[in-house]
Structures are given as C-alpha cells and as structure tokens.
Write a protein that holds these residues in place. Structure first.
Motif, PDB file in Angstrom:
ATOM      1  N   PRO A   1       5.396  38.630  -9.700  1.00 25.64           N
ATOM      2  CA  PRO A   1       5.455  39.518 -10.867  1.00 25.64           C
ATOM      3  C   PRO A   1       4.718  38.955 -12.083  1.00 25.64           C
ATOM      4  CG  PRO A   1       7.646  39.213  -9.916  1.00 25.64           C
ATOM      5  CD  PRO A   1       6.739  38.231  -9.245  1.00 25.64           C
ATOM      6  N   PHE A   2       4.494  37.632 -12.106  1.00 24.99           N
ATOM      7  CA  PHE A   2       3.925  36.991 -13.310  1.00 24.99           C
ATOM      8  C   PHE A   2       2.451  36.671 -13.201  1.00 24.99           C
ATOM      9  CE2 PHE A   2       5.147  33.297 -10.771  1.00 24.99           C
ATOM     10  CZ  PHE A   2       6.365  33.701 -10.239  1.00 24.99           C
ATOM     11  N   THR A   3       1.810  36.945 -12.049  1.00 28.60           N
ATOM     12  CA  THR A   3       0.367  36.704 -11.920  1.00 28.60           C
ATOM     13  C   THR A   3      -0.306  37.893 -11.246  1.00 28.60           C
ATOM     14  OG1 THR A   3       0.804  35.516  -9.849  1.00 28.60           O
ATOM     15  CG2 THR A   3       0.460  34.162 -11.817  1.00 28.60           C
ATOM     16  N   HIS A   4      -1.575  38.085 -11.579  1.00 24.79           N
ATOM     17  CA  HIS A   4      -2.395  39.084 -10.875  1.00 24.79           C
ATOM     18  C   HIS A   4      -3.872  38.802 -11.132  1.00 24.79           C
ATOM     19  CE1 HIS A   4      -3.457  42.775  -8.843  1.00 24.79           C
ATOM     20  NE2 HIS A   4      -4.391  42.919  -9.765  1.00 24.79           N
ATOM     21  N   PRO A   5      -4.701  38.696 -10.130  1.00 26.90           N
ATOM     22  CA  PRO A   5      -4.315  38.687  -8.732  1.00 26.90           C
ATOM     23  C   PRO A   5      -3.553  37.410  -8.382  1.00 26.90           C
ATOM     24  CG  PRO A   5      -6.647  38.176  -8.965  1.00 26.90           C
ATOM     25  CD  PRO A   5      -6.155  38.538 -10.327  1.00 26.90           C
ATOM     26  N   SER A   6      -2.850  37.455  -7.235  1.00 29.24           N
ATOM     27  CA  SER A   6      -2.055  36.310  -6.787  1.00 29.24           C
ATOM     28  C   SER A   6      -2.490  35.890  -5.390  1.00 29.24           C
ATOM     29  CB  SER A   6      -0.576  36.682  -6.736  1.00 29.24           C
ATOM     30  OG  SER A   6      -0.128  37.173  -7.973  1.00 29.24           O
ATOM     31  N   PHE A   7      -2.364  34.605  -5.125  1.00 34.00           N
ATOM     32  CA  PHE A   7      -2.789  34.062  -3.825  1.00 34.00           C
ATOM     33  C   PHE A   7      -1.828  33.005  -3.337  1.00 34.00           C
ATOM     34  CE2 PHE A   7      -6.381  35.019  -6.549  1.00 34.00           C
ATOM     35  CZ  PHE A   7      -7.166  35.857  -5.767  1.00 34.00           C
ATOM     36  N   GLU A   8      -1.895  32.750  -2.034  1.00 28.49           N
ATOM     37  CA  GLU A   8      -1.242  31.579  -1.469  1.00 28.49           C
ATOM     38  C   GLU A   8      -2.295  30.752  -0.768  1.00 28.49           C
ATOM     39  OE1 GLU A   8       3.252  33.330  -0.931  1.00 28.49           O
ATOM     40  OE2 GLU A   8       1.964  33.212   0.837  1.00 28.49           O
ATOM     41  N   LEU A   9      -2.189  29.450  -0.919  1.00 28.09           N
ATOM     42  CA  LEU A   9      -3.089  28.542  -0.207  1.00 28.09           C
ATOM     43  C   LEU A   9      -2.357  28.030   1.018  1.00 28.09           C
ATOM     44  CD1 LEU A   9      -5.753  26.883  -0.074  1.00 28.09           C
ATOM     45  CD2 LEU A   9      -4.585  25.105  -1.380  1.00 28.09           C
ATOM     46  N   GLU A  10      -3.035  28.127   2.164  1.00 31.42           N
ATOM     47  CA  GLU A  10      -2.449  27.603   3.405  1.00 31.42           C
ATOM     48  C   GLU A  10      -3.324  26.481   3.934  1.00 31.42           C
ATOM     49  OE1 GLU A  10      -0.156  31.536   5.080  1.00 31.42           O
ATOM     50  OE2 GLU A  10      -1.992  30.944   6.091  1.00 31.42           O
ATOM     51  N   ILE A  11      -2.709  25.528   4.596  1.00 27.64           N
ATOM     52  CA  ILE A  11      -3.504  24.487   5.254  1.00 27.64           C
ATOM     53  C   ILE A  11      -3.165  24.475   6.738  1.00 27.64           C
ATOM     54  CG2 ILE A  11      -3.667  23.022   3.193  1.00 27.64           C
ATOM     55  CD1 ILE A  11      -1.661  21.152   4.672  1.00 27.64           C
ATOM     56  N   LEU A  12      -4.152  24.077   7.539  1.00 30.27           N
ATOM     57  CA  LEU A  12      -3.937  23.983   8.977  1.00 30.27           C
ATOM     58  C   LEU A  12      -3.339  22.620   9.259  1.00 30.27           C
ATOM     59  CD1 LEU A  12      -4.381  25.699  11.490  1.00 30.27           C
ATOM     60  CD2 LEU A  12      -6.562  24.525  11.837  1.00 30.27           C
ATOM     61  N   HIS A  13      -2.125  22.633   9.805  1.00 31.57           N
ATOM     62  CA  HIS A  13      -1.422  21.382  10.047  1.00 31.57           C
ATOM     63  C   HIS A  13      -0.809  21.448  11.434  1.00 31.57           C
ATOM     64  CE1 HIS A  13       1.381  18.040   9.263  1.00 31.57           C
ATOM     65  NE2 HIS A  13       0.417  17.655   8.461  1.00 31.57           N
ATOM     66  N   HIS A  14      -1.205  20.528  12.321  1.00 34.39           N
ATOM     67  CA  HIS A  14      -0.757  20.555  13.716  1.00 34.39           C
ATOM     68  C   HIS A  14      -0.925  21.952  14.310  1.00 34.39           C
ATOM     69  CE1 HIS A  14       0.496  16.538  13.280  1.00 34.39           C
ATOM     70  NE2 HIS A  14       1.579  16.767  12.592  1.00 34.39           N
ATOM     71  N   ASP A  15      -2.137  22.533  14.139  1.00 33.23           N
ATOM     72  CA  ASP A  15      -2.477  23.834  14.712  1.00 33.23           C
ATOM     73  C   ASP A  15      -1.697  25.013  14.156  1.00 33.23           C
ATOM     74  OD1 ASP A  15      -4.400  22.704  16.328  1.00 33.23           O
ATOM     75  OD2 ASP A  15      -2.950  22.278  17.932  1.00 33.23           O
ATOM     76  N   LYS A  16      -0.946  24.786  13.065  1.00 35.23           N
ATOM     77  CA  LYS A  16      -0.221  25.914  12.460  1.00 35.23           C
ATOM     78  C   LYS A  16      -0.634  26.051  10.997  1.00 35.23           C
ATOM     79  CE  LYS A  16       4.356  26.388  13.277  1.00 35.23           C
ATOM     80  NZ  LYS A  16       5.219  25.663  14.207  1.00 35.23           N
ATOM     81  N   TRP A  17      -0.788  27.305  10.522  1.00 29.40           N
ATOM     82  CA  TRP A  17      -1.077  27.519   9.111  1.00 29.40           C
ATOM     83  C   TRP A  17       0.212  27.370   8.332  1.00 29.40           C
ATOM     84  CZ3 TRP A  17      -5.781  27.243   7.234  1.00 29.40           C
ATOM     85  CH2 TRP A  17      -6.858  27.533   8.079  1.00 29.40           C
ATOM     86  N   MET A  18       0.166  26.496   7.335  1.00 31.72           N
ATOM     87  CA  MET A  18       1.359  26.226   6.538  1.00 31.72           C
ATOM     88  C   MET A  18       1.068  26.584   5.082  1.00 31.72           C
ATOM     89  SD  MET A  18       3.094  22.517   5.934  1.00 31.72           S
ATOM     90  CE  MET A  18       2.188  21.848   4.557  1.00 31.72           C
ATOM     91  N   GLU A  19       1.980  27.351   4.485  1.00 27.51           N
ATOM     92  CA  GLU A  19       1.809  27.729   3.084  1.00 27.51           C
ATOM     93  C   GLU A  19       2.110  26.523   2.205  1.00 27.51           C
ATOM     94  OE1 GLU A  19       4.739  30.639   1.768  1.00 27.51           O
ATOM     95  OE2 GLU A  19       4.504  29.669  -0.189  1.00 27.51           O
ATOM     96  N   VAL A  20       1.190  26.192   1.274  1.00 27.65           N
ATOM     97  CA  VAL A  20       1.497  25.058   0.396  1.00 27.65           C
ATOM     98  C   VAL A  20       1.749  25.435  -1.060  1.00 27.65           C
ATOM     99  CG1 VAL A  20       0.431  23.209   1.755  1.00 27.65           C
ATOM    100  CG2 VAL A  20      -0.944  24.423   0.089  1.00 27.65           C
ATOM    101  N   LEU A  21       1.178  26.532  -1.520  1.00 32.22           N
ATOM    102  CA  LEU A  21       1.408  26.871  -2.932  1.00 32.22           C
ATOM    103  C   LEU A  21       1.131  28.333  -3.207  1.00 32.22           C
ATOM    104  CD1 LEU A  21      -1.601  27.231  -4.457  1.00 32.22           C
ATOM    105  CD2 LEU A  21      -1.635  24.778  -4.118  1.00 32.22           C
ATOM    106  N   GLY A  22       1.670  28.809  -4.331  1.00 30.52           N
ATOM    107  CA  GLY A  22       1.384  30.147  -4.838  1.00 30.52           C
ATOM    108  C   GLY A  22       0.679  30.013  -6.175  1.00 30.52           C
ATOM    109  N   CYS A  23      -0.218  30.961  -6.468  1.00 31.15           N
ATOM    110  CA  CYS A  23      -0.967  30.841  -7.723  1.00 31.15           C
ATOM    111  C   CYS A  23      -1.533  32.202  -8.119  1.00 31.15           C
ATOM    112  CB  CYS A  23      -2.108  29.836  -7.559  1.00 31.15           C
ATOM    113  SG  CYS A  23      -3.363  30.355  -6.387  1.00 31.15           S
ATOM    114  N   GLY A  24      -2.145  32.242  -9.296  1.00 31.74           N
ATOM    115  CA  GLY A  24      -2.790  33.470  -9.733  1.00 31.74           C
ATOM    116  C   GLY A  24      -3.163  33.436 -11.199  1.00 31.74           C
TER     117      GLY A  24
END
Ligand code: PHE
Length: 405
Positions: free
Chosen positions: A223-246
């Motif tokens: 609700p407090f950012t626009h546009p908003s994104f999440e950064l994911e990293i590939l870790h042990h073959d799985k995408w893992m969400e690390v942060l939210g931003c915008g």
C-alpha cells in the motif's frame, strides 16, 4: 489509578479489548540480538550497513545513509499502518496478526513503521534495523519475533541534475498512474529512481550471496509503494524471496513534508537471509545463548564465510582451570588448546581464555580458561568430566610447566 495496564520503558499502556500482548512477548523487547556482538543477525546487519556506506558517498567522502538500529519497537497504530496508507480494513491490522498493547499501540509489525516520522524529521537517506513482532504459526522458519532492515532514499531534481538548471522538478503535469509509474512524477526521473533502486539491491544481493548469485524481479503490491517489486534469488535450485521494495507513494512524502522529492524504499527480513547464508536449520537458534551456537559466529570480519555446524542437543558442562604461566619458559595458549583436545577429544566443545592478569608483586602472569565439555549423544556427568579435567590439569603441569592456582 488501578486500571489494568502494561508498564514498559517508563510508559503506561492501559488495557482495553485490543490488548493481546503477553508478558512473554514483552520480554523480547530490548533483547536487541541484532546488536549483539558476533551474533549471526548482527553480522548481516553490519554487512548491509557497510554496503550502503560504501555505495553512497557524499561530496566530502562521508557516508550518506544514517542508521537507526535501536528505535523503540512500541509504535502507534498510526505509525505502523495509517502513515503508510494501509487501509483500515487491511488484514495485516487484525488482532489475530499483531501484538497490541491497546487500541492505539502495538509492537511494530515491520520496521517500515518508522519511515514517515524519520522523513518528517528531514532525513533523506536512512536505514532502520530492528525487531518486529507478528502473530503467526510456529515452525522452523517462523517465530513471533524476527528482525528487519528497511531503507529509504529521497531525491530532488537538484540532487539528480545539479548541473542542469532547466530540470527544476521531479513532477510532470498530466501523467497518469500506470503499472510502471505514479501519477504526477516525470516519467524519466521515475525510471531513473527505479533503476537506481534495482541496481543497488542487486548489488547488495551479490555482496551478501556472492557475485554469481542469480536474481530476478517479480512485481508486487504494497500500500505504501508504487510500483512495487520483490527481489528473488536462486538458492539451491529454488527461487527465494529476499526483499520487497518500490517507489514511495508521493502522498506519504507530501505528508512528511518532503514536497519536492521522489524516493524509493525497501524492507527485508534478516533471519531468512541468515538461515540461507549460514545454513542455520531452525529459527529458534537465533535466540540461543549457548556458546556452542554463538561461538561459531565469533569472527573479526563480518564477511567471513561461515557454515553452521549443528550443536549437540545434550547439555554442556563447563569447568574452569587457572594457572600461573611458567616464569623461565615461553607459554602459548595454542599449546594448551592442543593439550586439552588431546586429552578430552570430541567431548571438548570450547576452550576460552576468560581471565588474564599479572601480579605486580610476584611478576607472574596467570590465565584462566573455561572448558566446555559436551557429548554429542548423551548427557555427561559432572564426575566423568572431573576425571578428564583433573587429567588436563596434571598434564598441563607436567608438559607446559604451569602452576595450578
Ligand atoms: N514492510 C514490508 C514488509 O514487511 C517490506 C517493504 C518495505 C516493502 C519498504 C516496500 C518498501 O514486508
């Protein structure tokens, strides 16, 4: 005067039908494990702060970002929600999701709760680090208290284009809100800010997880950012969400008095990062006061690679040994450590020099070491530890020429 209330930090919070915070939860307030020396959360905190300090340097070589890592986690509903445009009926406000002291105060559910107030104090670049509280299920990755880092970076047209007097404003009339941008902001400037944000956060991910880390951006909603994104990293073959931003909603900036600014913000959880970076299997371990856990993070440089080795579930047993060092022969602590290992084998979990002093009269130096014994498969008895400890004393006297005190 005798109305039920919670007293903490010199303040009184009268109870009402929103009150749901327990004494147990309040006991976490002030623990500040993110500031505890050699704690894994503290190591990552330092790495993120160092990254921001070296990435954003002012005209005179100064660090641009200021750091707030000890703000009171008791905040108002206005700070945690209203100031961030979180709607009144938003599920994150529910009594079942937060720890309320009463209808007006709660234990912050995110460190973003402080962003509006810090901006209204006139700050343009800052980091917030702290403990946050959420009611959630309990399993190996969820704990009702965890830690977050937030950052805010605000800029004016003059900051962005100091040499171009023709660009006076970050605003542009007639621009509509789209997926890519907020209404009113100049499209190019908005794009520039989003690029700086994404570049910075990708660089931070490489700094933490190594330069070969694979990242991807996913669009998100806050609700407090626009546009908003999440950064994911590939870790042990799985995408893992690390942060939210915008890009911060302009209405928030305006209310905070930052009327000529455009800015970005991000927030991340430290435990999740630490669990992946150090291979820590259970989130409860962060609260461990056991030296078998903490000593594994005892490093000078927070960037030292560490892989956590599970500690035995059986209790430790510690005995101290104090002796005078030989007067006419050299003494090295490492010799003593080897000797302890040779005699105690795998029952030795730790040996720490806990006291050292030189007697001015006798011109002699004494050392005191704490030896922590622990069996990996069973509970050791004090008697069997005493036998080994005596053997260590005797051998130290014979081989290292020390005198037991
Ligand atoms: N506060 C958000 C959370 O707890 C993270 C966030 C912070 C997202 C700042 C955008 C900007 O998930």
């Amino acid at each position: 005067k005798d109305i039920p209330h919670t007293a903490i930090g010199g303040c009184h919070y009268p109870h009402d039908d929103w009150t749901n915070v327990s004494t147990k939860m309040l006991s976490y307030v002030g623990r500040n494990i993110h500031l505890q020396n050699n704690h894994p959360l503290s190591l990552i905190r330092q790495r993120i702060v160092q990254f921001f300090h070296k990435t954003f340097i002012g005209r005179t070589g100064n660090a641009v970002f200021s750091v707030y890592d000890n703000l009171n986690p008791i905040v108002t509903v206005e700070e945690n929600f209203d100031s961030l445009l979180i709607p009144v009926d938003h599920p994150s406000r529910k009594k079942s999701d937060c720890y309320y002291l009463n209808q007006n105060h709660l234990l912050r559910a995110h460190t973003t709760a402080h962003q509006a107030r810090l901006m209204s104090m006139g700050l343009n670049n800052f980091l917030i680090v702290g403990d946050v509280y959420r009611r959630d299920e309990i399993d190996s990755t969820h704990y009702p208290v965890f830690h977050q880092v937030d950052a805010v970076r605000l800029r004016t047209a003059q900051d962005l284009f100091p040499l171009d007097a023709s660009i006076l404003s970050v605003f542009d009339k007639g621009v509509e809100r789209t997926e890519e941008t907020q209404e009113h902001y100049n499209k190019e400037i908005s794009c520039l800010m989003i690029n700086e944000m994404k570049k910075t956060l990708e660089m931070m991910a490489s700094e933490l997880f190594g330069k070969d880390v694979k990242t991807r951006w996913v669009s998100a909603y806050f609700p407090f950012t626009h546009p908003s994104f999440e950064l994911e990293i590939l870790h042990h073959d799985k995408w893992m969400e690390v942060l939210g931003c915008g890009l911060i909603e302009q209405k928030i900036l305006k209310t905070a008095g930052a009327v000529n600014h455009i800015g970005w913000a991000f927030g991340l959880g430290l435990e999740r990062l630490a669990m992946h970076l150090y291979e820590i299997p259970d989130i409860r371990l962060f609260w461990s006061e056991d030296l078998g856990f903490l000593s594994q993070f005892n490093v000078e440089d927070p960037r030292t690679p560490i892989k956590y080795k599970p500690v035995s579930i059986y209790p430790p047993c510690s005995n101290d040994i104090s002796f005078w060092l030989p007067q006419d022969a050299p003494f090295a602590s490492n010799d003593f450590y080897d000797l302890v290992r040779n005699i105690g084998g795998d029952l030795i979990e730790q040996v720490n020099l806990i006291d050292e002093f030189t007697s001015p009269k006798k011109k002699m130096t004494s050392h005191c070491y704490r030896i922590v014994y622990r069996h990996m498969e069973r509970t050791l008895t004090q008697e069997e530890v005493n036998v080994i400890h005596k053997d260590i004393e005797k051998t130290a006297v014979n081989e290292l020429k020390v005198t037991i005190r």
